[in-house]
Design a protein around this motif. Structure first.
Motif, PDB file in Angstrom:
ATOM      1  N   VAL A   1     -76.072  13.014  -3.672  1.00  0.00           N
ATOM      2  CA  VAL A   1     -75.731  11.751  -3.388  1.00  0.00           C
ATOM      3  C   VAL A   1     -74.524  11.597  -4.141  1.00  0.00           C
ATOM      4  O   VAL A   1     -74.423  11.457  -5.178  1.00  0.00           O
ATOM      5  N   ASP A   2     -73.319  10.989  -3.321  1.00  0.00           N
ATOM      6  CA  ASP A   2     -72.067  10.839  -3.682  1.00  0.00           C
ATOM      7  C   ASP A   2     -71.894   9.255  -3.525  1.00  0.00           C
ATOM      8  O   ASP A   2     -72.042   8.670  -2.636  1.00  0.00           O
ATOM      9  N   ILE A   3     -71.607   8.573  -4.847  1.00  0.00           N
ATOM     10  CA  ILE A   3     -71.224   7.336  -4.981  1.00  0.00           C
ATOM     11  C   ILE A   3     -69.793   7.145  -4.816  1.00  0.00           C
ATOM     12  O   ILE A   3     -69.134   7.476  -5.554  1.00  0.00           O
ATOM     13  N   PHE A   4     -69.290   6.216  -4.033  1.00  0.00           N
ATOM     14  CA  PHE A   4     -67.936   5.891  -4.103  1.00  0.00           C
ATOM     15  C   PHE A   4     -67.584   4.567  -4.263  1.00  0.00           C
ATOM     16  O   PHE A   4     -68.666   3.300  -3.987  1.00  0.00           O
ATOM     17  N   ASN A   5     -66.528   4.290  -4.851  1.00  0.00           N
ATOM     18  CA  ASN A   5     -65.977   3.116  -4.838  1.00  0.00           C
ATOM     19  C   ASN A   5     -64.636   3.010  -3.983  1.00  0.00           C
ATOM     20  O   ASN A   5     -63.616   3.328  -4.459  1.00  0.00           O
ATOM     21  N   GLY A   6     -64.787   2.558  -2.797  1.00  0.00           N
ATOM     22  CA  GLY A   6     -63.724   2.859  -1.701  1.00  0.00           C
ATOM     23  C   GLY A   6     -63.463   4.455  -1.585  1.00  0.00           C
ATOM     24  O   GLY A   6     -64.528   5.032  -1.532  1.00  0.00           O
ATOM     25  N   ARG A   7     -62.187   4.920  -1.778  1.00  0.00           N
ATOM     26  CA  ARG A   7     -62.049   6.147  -1.480  1.00  0.00           C
ATOM     27  C   ARG A   7     -62.249   7.233  -2.854  1.00  0.00           C
ATOM     28  O   ARG A   7     -62.209   8.114  -2.643  1.00  0.00           O
ATOM     29  N   GLU A   8     -62.505   6.367  -4.108  1.00  0.00           N
ATOM     30  CA  GLU A   8     -62.849   6.901  -5.162  1.00  0.00           C
ATOM     31  C   GLU A   8     -64.089   7.442  -5.412  1.00  0.00           C
ATOM     32  O   GLU A   8     -65.266   6.770  -5.145  1.00  0.00           O
ATOM     33  N   LEU A   9     -64.430   8.918  -5.820  1.00  0.00           N
ATOM     34  CA  LEU A   9     -65.915   9.229  -5.981  1.00  0.00           C
ATOM     35  C   LEU A   9     -66.169   9.138  -7.283  1.00  0.00           C
ATOM     36  O   LEU A   9     -65.324   9.614  -8.362  1.00  0.00           O
ATOM     37  N   VAL A  10     -66.850   8.231  -7.460  1.00  0.00           N
ATOM     38  CA  VAL A  10     -67.488   7.638  -8.897  1.00  0.00           C
ATOM     39  C   VAL A  10     -68.434   8.716  -9.446  1.00  0.00           C
ATOM     40  O   VAL A  10     -67.945   9.061 -10.602  1.00  0.00           O
ATOM     41  N   GLU A  11     -69.258   9.241  -8.897  1.00  0.00           N
ATOM     42  CA  GLU A  11     -70.252  10.508  -9.397  1.00  0.00           C
ATOM     43  C   GLU A  11     -70.827  10.836  -8.293  1.00  0.00           C
ATOM     44  O   GLU A  11     -71.176  10.696  -7.267  1.00  0.00           O
ATOM     45  N   THR A  12     -71.390  12.211  -8.483  1.00  0.00           N
ATOM     46  CA  THR A  12     -72.188  13.014  -7.551  1.00  0.00           C
ATOM     47  C   THR A  12     -73.511  13.129  -8.394  1.00  0.00           C
ATOM     48  O   THR A  12     -73.342  13.708  -9.503  1.00  0.00           O
TER      49      THR A  12
ATOM     50  N   LYS B   1     -58.648  -5.823  -9.644  1.00  0.00           N
ATOM     51  CA  LYS B   1     -58.053  -6.344  -8.555  1.00  0.00           C
ATOM     52  C   LYS B   1     -58.363  -5.706  -7.205  1.00  0.00           C
ATOM     53  O   LYS B   1     -58.812  -4.614  -7.426  1.00  0.00           O
ATOM     54  N   GLY B   2     -58.304  -6.466  -6.184  1.00  0.00           N
ATOM     55  CA  GLY B   2     -58.709  -5.990  -5.090  1.00  0.00           C
ATOM     56  C   GLY B   2     -60.319  -5.867  -4.890  1.00  0.00           C
ATOM     57  O   GLY B   2     -61.174  -6.223  -5.745  1.00  0.00           O
ATOM     58  N   ASP B   3     -60.500  -5.106  -3.598  1.00  0.00           N
ATOM     59  CA  ASP B   3     -62.109  -4.892  -3.494  1.00  0.00           C
ATOM     60  C   ASP B   3     -62.633  -3.850  -4.059  1.00  0.00           C
ATOM     61  O   ASP B   3     -61.945  -2.644  -4.375  1.00  0.00           O
ATOM     62  N   ASN B   4     -63.781  -3.826  -4.298  1.00  0.00           N
ATOM     63  CA  ASN B   4     -64.569  -2.864  -4.819  1.00  0.00           C
ATOM     64  C   ASN B   4     -65.735  -2.401  -3.798  1.00  0.00           C
ATOM     65  O   ASN B   4     -66.453  -3.086  -3.521  1.00  0.00           O
ATOM     66  N   ALA B   5     -65.249  -1.505  -2.924  1.00  0.00           N
ATOM     67  CA  ALA B   5     -66.345  -1.393  -1.688  1.00  0.00           C
ATOM     68  C   ALA B   5     -67.203   0.153  -2.144  1.00  0.00           C
ATOM     69  O   ALA B   5     -66.933   1.118  -2.246  1.00  0.00           O
ATOM     70  N   VAL B   6     -68.377  -0.461  -2.632  1.00  0.00           N
ATOM     71  CA  VAL B   6     -69.401   0.389  -3.104  1.00  0.00           C
ATOM     72  C   VAL B   6     -70.384   1.082  -2.464  1.00  0.00           C
ATOM     73  O   VAL B   6     -71.054   0.392  -1.741  1.00  0.00           O
ATOM     74  N   TYR B   7     -70.454   2.147  -2.104  1.00  0.00           N
ATOM     75  CA  TYR B   7     -71.197   2.890  -1.064  1.00  0.00           C
ATOM     76  C   TYR B   7     -71.944   4.314  -1.556  1.00  0.00           C
ATOM     77  O   TYR B   7     -71.336   4.616  -2.408  1.00  0.00           O
ATOM     78  N   ILE B   8     -72.849   4.719  -0.776  1.00  0.00           N
ATOM     79  CA  ILE B   8     -73.286   5.975  -1.204  1.00  0.00           C
ATOM     80  C   ILE B   8     -73.081   7.097   0.228  1.00  0.00           C
ATOM     81  O   ILE B   8     -73.066   6.510   1.486  1.00  0.00           O
ATOM     82  N   ARG B   9     -73.109   8.254  -0.140  1.00  0.00           N
ATOM     83  CA  ARG B   9     -72.881   9.247   1.034  1.00  0.00           C
ATOM     84  C   ARG B   9     -74.109  10.244   0.635  1.00  0.00           C
ATOM     85  O   ARG B   9     -74.176  10.863  -0.505  1.00  0.00           O
ATOM     86  N   LEU B  10     -75.020  10.333   1.439  1.00  0.00           N
ATOM     87  CA  LEU B  10     -76.268  11.173   1.318  1.00  0.00           C
ATOM     88  C   LEU B  10     -76.078  12.587   1.998  1.00  0.00           C
ATOM     89  O   LEU B  10     -75.587  12.692   3.302  1.00  0.00           O
ATOM     90  N   THR B  11     -76.374  13.631   1.349  1.00  0.00           N
ATOM     91  CA  THR B  11     -76.173  14.867   1.969  1.00  0.00           C
ATOM     92  C   THR B  11     -77.707  15.722   1.751  1.00  0.00           C
ATOM     93  O   THR B  11     -78.090  15.878   0.699  1.00  0.00           O
ATOM     94  N   LEU B  12     -78.288  16.114   2.928  1.00  0.00           N
ATOM     95  CA  LEU B  12     -79.334  16.627   2.621  1.00  0.00           C
ATOM     96  C   LEU B  12     -79.358  18.362   2.910  1.00  0.00           C
ATOM     97  O   LEU B  12     -78.255  18.771   3.503  1.00  0.00           O
ATOM     98  N   GLU B  13     -80.212  19.093   2.505  1.00  0.00           N
ATOM     99  CA  GLU B  13     -79.941  20.448   2.760  1.00  0.00           C
ATOM    100  C   GLU B  13     -79.975  20.989   4.113  1.00  0.00           C
ATOM    101  O   GLU B  13     -79.382  22.176   4.115  1.00  0.00           O
TER     102      GLU B  13
END
Length: 773
Positions: free
Chosen positions: A588-599, A747-759
C-alpha cells in the motif's frame, strides 16, 4: 458449437452514412448483393475459413471502381494478408470474368466505426451485372490455419460491403450485409461474486459464471460445484448445478445475521478450488459499497452489440450495480439519443441496478479532449463536440466546440446536477486547457486503454480537487468485465466502488459529487474492500462542494472520508486504512499529492525468500499510440529457476516462456499499466540477473535485490521503468489494517490517498482527502 446463426444485418433508423455526402445516389436495390459461406455460429478466437461472394448489380463496377469489405474498429480478428499462403489469415481475391484487381488492407480505410478495410479496386477491365468478386478469407489450401476470429462474442458479426460502381469514389453500403455469429467457447475458469459490504440481515445474491479463455461468459457450463462459505450464510446451498444454456447463475435470498466477514469458495468434483469470491463485510454502517462501470460504447457508435445488450451484459453477466453508456457524441444522432433515453429508463431499477443517462463529449485534444457527461434524468439536451458523423444538423445549435464552452453551457442552463469525468482514450483530456470543478468531479485513472495516474497528477499540479474513477471504456460489448483480447489493448477494464446509502440514481450522483469512491483495475480480484479515514487532533471544517469555487456549506468535523475537503487550521492528521481482498496484498503506497509518503507492506525483511518480482510499467506518451513494447529476456546466471509465473499478461497472445534452467523470455506491452513476472530461484542470492528489453537493459547481482525496490528508469514524456524486488516465498496476507500520521504542508492542498497493489497484479486508487491550512 452453440446452435446460433446470424442473418443479414439491416440498418436501423438512427444509423447514419458510411461515407460520402450524398447518401443514396444509386437505388440500393441496384447495388448488387453479397453472401458469406459458411454461415452460422463460430467460436470466439478460433480459426475459420470463409468465402464472401459479391454479385454486381445493375451498373456492375466500372474500370477504377472499387469494393470495400469493412470490419469494426473494435474487432481484434486477424488482418487479411496476401504474401504467405502457409500463414494464418491468408486471403485471395478474384473476379469471375478475369478482371484485374488491386487489393490492399488498410486499418483506417473507411469511416468509423467501419474503418478496418479490405480495399478491392478494378484496375483493368470491368464487371457487368451478374459478375462476381470472390474473396476467400483464411485460405487453408497451403497449410494455413485459417482466419483468426475476434476474441469476443457478437450476435451479428458483419462483413460490411460497400461498393463504388461508377468510379466516383462515392461508396454505398449494400442494403443487406453478410454476417455470422461469434459465440463463447467452453469455460476455462469460473468467477464468483458477492457484494462488498452489506448490513446484517440484508438480502443479497451469490453470482457465478464460467468464462472462456478470452473472458467471454460461457453458455456451455456443465458442472456441479460445491459451495463452501468461510462463515455462516443463511440460505446458501451446499452445491450449485451449472447446466448448458444460461450465461450466469444466481443464488438469491442470502443473508448474514451477524457482523463479520465472509467469502465463498467453489470446488469441483475432485475437491479442487475453481473460484473464490471477493470478501463480503457485514456491518451496521450508513454507507454501502456498490460497483459500477459507467464508461463504454455499443455498436451504435464504435463498440460492439446493441445498447440494450450492453446494459443487459453489465447487469446479468458482469454483476455490476451501475452502468452508463458513453457513446461518441459526434456519432449519436437525435434518434439514437432518444432511443438511449428509453433504454436507460427501462433498465434503471432502484435497489437492484442503476442505468445512468449520458454520453461522451468527444472533442479533439486541442479543444479539451474527451469528457464523460452524466445526467440525473433522460431527455436532456446533448451538447456535442461536433456533428462529424451526423447528417441531420437540426440540433447543431447546441454544439460546444471546446470543453470550456461545454461547461459554460451547463452553467448558463443552470444544470448544476450534471457530473463529468476527464479521461484518456483515443483523445486524452487536457485539463490544463479546460476544467470546471462545478461539473468535472473526477478523473479516470484506468480503463482498458491503460493506466493514467498522470491525469491525477495533472489535477494536483493545477490545484484541482477531483476524485478517482476507473471504468472499462470498453468497445467489446462487455461493460464491467472487459478483457483485452488479442489486439493492442493490454489492460482489463476498470471498476469503481461507490460508497452510498442506497442503490439509486440520486444516491449515485450524490456520491459522484462528493467523490466518495475508489477505482480498481478490474478482473476477478478487482473488488477489494478499502476503507480510508482521516482523524484530526483539532477540529476542522468539512466540505463536499469545493469552497475554492465559491460559497460552500461546511460543518465542524474531526474525521473525513475519501473525497472530502477539509480546512484544518491546526492539528495533526492520522490516516486509518483497512483492506480485505481475495488476493495477497503486495503493498500500500500512501501519497500526499505526487509525493510518496510511505510504502506499507504486510511482511518484513525477515520474511523474504528466494522469490524475485520484476515489473515493467509505463506509456510512451499521452496520445493514442502510447504502447511500450517490453519484449525481452531475463537470465539468472549462476542460479536455477524452479518456477516462474506471469503478472498481468492479460493479452493471451503475449506469453512468458522458460527457455532453459536459468532463462526466461516474453512478449509484452504496457499502456501506462504494469506487467512482469515472479520467479522462484534455487538460491536466494547466488549469481546475477541479466535483463534485456528494447528500452531498459541491466546486469544486477541477486544479492542486491531485497525489500526495497530497485528502479531502472527510462522516463520520457511519461514514466517508463523497470522495478525489481524480493517477496516472501509465501505471502498469505489478504488483510492489512494500519494507522499512520501524515505530515501536512502549511501551504496549498494536501491530497492524501492510497494506492493498493495486490500480488495478482490488481491495483486500486482511492479518491484523495483534500486538506488545507
Amino acid at each position: 458449437m452453440t446452435e446460433k446463426t446470424a442473418e443479414s444485418r439491416q440498418a436501423r433508423p438512427w444509423e447514419e452514412m458510411d461515407s460520402g455526402v450524398i447518401r443514396h445516389p444509386i437505388p440500393v436495390d441496384q447495388l448488387g448483393h453479397a453472401r458469406i459461406e459458411p454461415a452460422g455460429a463460430f467460436t470466439a478466437g478460433s480459426y475459420a475459413s470463409f468465402t464472401l461472394t459479391y454479385t454486381a448489380g445493375t451498373f456492375g463496377i466500372d474500370d477504377s471502381g472499387s469494393l470495400r469489405v469493412c470490419f469494426r474498429f473494435a474487432s481484434d480478428q486477424g488482418n487479411p494478408q496476401f504474401d504467405d499462403p502457409a500463414g494464418a489469415n491468408y486471403c485471395t481475391v478474384e473476379a469471375s470474368n478475369g478482371a484485374v484487381l488491386q487489393v490492399r488492407w488498410d486499418p483506417k480505410g473507411n469511416v468509423r466505426p467501419w474503418d478496418r478495410t479490405l480495399w478491392i479496386k478494378v484496375v483493368k477491365g470491368y464487371l457487368k451485372e451478374g459478375d462476381q468478386i470472390v474473396i476467400r478469407f483464411g485460405v487453408t489450401d497451403h497449410g494455413g490455419k485459417g482466419m483468426r476470429l475476434q476474441t469476443f462474442c457478437e450476435d451479428t458479426f458483419e462483413f460490411r460491403v460497400l461498393v463504388d460502381p461508377i468510379a466516383t469514389f462515392n461508396f454505398q453500403t449494400l442494403p443487406e450485409q453478410p454476417a455470422i455469429a461469434i459465440v463463447p467457447d467452453a469455460p476455462e475458469r469460473y468467477v464468483a461474486v458477492l457484494p462488498t459490504r452489506r448490513r446484517p440481515g440484508e438480502k443479497f445474491s451469490l453470482k457465478v459464471k464460467g468464462e472462456d479463455k478470452w473472458g467471454n461468459p460461457s453458455d456451455r457450463c456443465d458442472a456441479v460445484l460445491t459451495v463452501e462459505a468461510s462463515s455462516k450464510i443463511d440460505g446458501l446451498p451446499d452445491a450449485i448445478e451449472m447446466k448448458p444454456g444460461p450465461f450466469a447463475f444466481e443464488l438469491e435470498g442470502l443473508s448474514v445475521a451477524e457482523p463479520g466477514e465472509v467469502s465463498v469458495c467453489l470446488k469441483d468434483a475432485a475437491g479442487r478450488l475453481v473460484a473464490e469470491t471477493n470478501p463480503l463485510v457485514v456491518e451496521d454502517v450508513r454507507l454501502i459499497h456498490f460497483w459500477g462501470d459507467l464508461h463504454g460504447q455499443s455498436e451504435e457508435t464504435i463498440g460492439t452489440g446493441s445498447a440494450r445488450a450492453y446494459f443487459a451484459f453489465a447487469r446479468d453477466r458482469a454483476f455490476v450495480d451501475a452502468c452508463g453508456h458513453q457513446g461518441n457524441d459526434f456519432q449519436i444522432s437525435d434518434a439514437f439519443w432518444a432511443e438511449l433515453g428509453r433504454i436507460t429508463r427501462e433498465f434503471d431499477a432502484p435497489g437492484s441496478f442503476i442505468a445512468l443517462p449520458g454520453y461522451e463529449w468527444s472533442g479533439n485534444t486541442a479543444l479539451g479532449g474527451d469528457r464523460n457527461v452524466f445526467f440525473p434524468v433522460e431527455d436532456r439536451i446533448i451538447r456535442r463536440s461536433s456533428h462529424a458523423l451526423i447528417e441531420d444538423r437540426a440540433t447543431a445549435k447546441y454544439d460546444c466546440t471546446t470543453a470550456g464552452e461545454l461547461f459554460e453551457a451547463f452553467a448558463e442552463a443552470g444544470e448544476f446536477d450534471v457530473v463529468c469525468f476527464a479521461h484518456c482514450g483515443g483523445r486524452y483530456a487536457d485539463i490544463g486547457i479546460a476544467h470546471d470543478g462545478r461539473f468535472e468531479k473526477s478523473v479516470e485513472v484506468h480503463s482498458s486503454w491503460g493506466s493514467f495516474e498522470w491525469l491525477l497528477h495533472d489535477a494536483f499540479a493545477f490545484g484541482y480537487r477531483v476524485g478517482v474513477v476507473c471504468n472499462s471504456d470498453g468497445h467489446k460489448g462487455r461493460p464491467g468485465a472487459s478483457y483485452p483480447g488479442a489486439g493492442k489493448f493490454g489492460a482489463i477494464g476498470g471498476l469503481t466502488c461507490y460508497l452510498m446509502e442506497e442503490l439509486s440514481r440520486p444516491a449515485l450522483l450524490d456520491c459522484l459529487a462528493k467523490r466518495r469512491h475508489y477505482g480498481t483495475t478490474g478482473g476477478p480480484c478487482g473488488r477489494p474492500v478499502i476503507d480510508l479515514k482521516a482523524s484530526f487532533s483539532e477540529e476542522g471544517t468539512l466540505y463536499h462542494d469545493d469552497p475554492a469555487l465559491g460559497p460552500a456549506e461546511g460543518r465542524p468535523a474531526r474525521e473525513a472520508l475519501m473525497g472530502d475537503i477539509v480546512h484544518l487550521p491546526a492539528g495533526e492528521l492520522e490516516l486509518s486504512v483497512s483492506i480485505a481482498a481475495n488476493s495477497s496484498v503486495e503493498r500500500v503506497d500512501i501519497f500526499n499529492g505526487r509525493e510518496l509518503v510511505e510504502t506499507v507492506r504486510p511482511y518484513g525483511e525477515k520474511d523474504l525468500g528466494p522469490r524475485i518480482r520484476l515489473l515493467w510499467e509505463g506509456a510512451e506518451y499521452r496520445g493514442r499510440f502510447r504502447e511500450v513494447i517490453w519484449d525481452g529476456t531475463a537470465r539468472f546466471e549462476g542460479n536455477r529457476i524452479l518456477s516462474a509465473r506471469p503478472v498481468n499478461f492479460l493479452n493471451r497472445d503475449k506469453s512468458l516462456v522458460q527457455e532453459g534452467p536459468d532463462k526466461l523470455s516474453w512478449k509484452a506491452l504496457t499502456t501506462g499499466n504494469f506487467g512482469g513476472f515472479d520467479v522462484d530461484l534455487e538460491s536466494g542470492e547466488a549469481g546475477g540477473l541479466s535483463l534485456k528489453t528494447p528500452l531498459i537493459s541491466f546486469d544486477l547481482p541477486l544479492a542486491e535485490i531485497g525489500y526495497e525496490d530497485k528502479v531502472f528508469d527510462a522516463s520520457g514524456e511519461l514514466p517508463r521503468f523497470v522495478t525489481v524486488f524480493r517477496l516472501p516465498a509465501e505471502n498469505a496476507h489478504r488483510h492489512l489494517a494500519f494507522t499512520r500520521k501524515v505530515a501536512l504542508s502549511e501551504k496549498g492542498d494536501n491530497a492524501v490517498y492510497i494506492r493498493l497493489t495486490l500480488e495478482d497484479g490488481t491495483r486500486a486508487w482511492t479518491s484523495p482527502i483534500y486538506l488545507y491550512r
